[in-house]
Design a protein around this motif. Sequence first.
Motif: not given
Length: 293
Positions: A90-98
Amino acid sequence: MFSIGTRGSHLATTQSGHVRDALAAHGHPAELQIVTTPGDLSQAPVERIGVGVFTSALREALFNGEVDIAVHSFKDLPTADEPRAHMVIPVREDSREALIARDGLTLAELPEGARVGTSAPRRVSQLKAMRPDLDIRPLRGNIERRMSYVENGELDAIILAYAGLVRGGYGDRATEVFATDVFMPAPAQGALSVECRADDAAAREAVDKIVDVAATAESAAERAVLATLEAGCTAPVAASATFDGQGVSLRAGVFALDGSRQLVEEAQGADPVELGRKVAQALLQRGAADLMD
């Protein structure tokens, strides 16, 4: 009414709840069913017990008929195909690291020798390359427990997937969110895998309604890198892809655990899987296997 198998953590039930709501919006009501896994009961680091203990328990519940649908963090699944399952992304969330750091600090602002928590080899290797002075500590537990180490002063900062923070309602806790070309995420980070039994026609029809084309293409390219490198999900391998409606742009890297060396390749293509294989082969030709060993 479909039953959706999920782990019992706040993050797992939240992301499974998004899937439940998406199915309901397409006329397929569903409810969550908690599946307890051996990994949930263990105090050992994930890198020791393996994320497979989480995914295999959910799949076992699915194939035994205890639940109709299972929701996984896609990055935790093995790259080998599972013929008994029908899977959609399904729709993907933000893939970045935090980064979550004390006093609102960024990575560059952390003092020399700051204690930073993460157990993922991919994150450890990149942190050592960026800040070799840091004191990197192992990290275990759910999101709330991991954040507590910063709150109580045991750690100066931790690295987490931004997707988990956003889904859990903690996005504002991040003191820095890294561009994917600065701190590369895990293949398929931020993406969910929704599985049903391959022979369950009703469930297949339901989950097919929530497929996202961009998330599917991006994840396929990133995981093709992992599969071609024959690397596990805890290997020091990163990948980030973007889909523009026509094709995919992919950037992937393999890192030495001590931060001394990084191999990065980029390419574009129309076929996500072939693109991932091409980039992985380029990495192998440059010595990626040695770095992973």
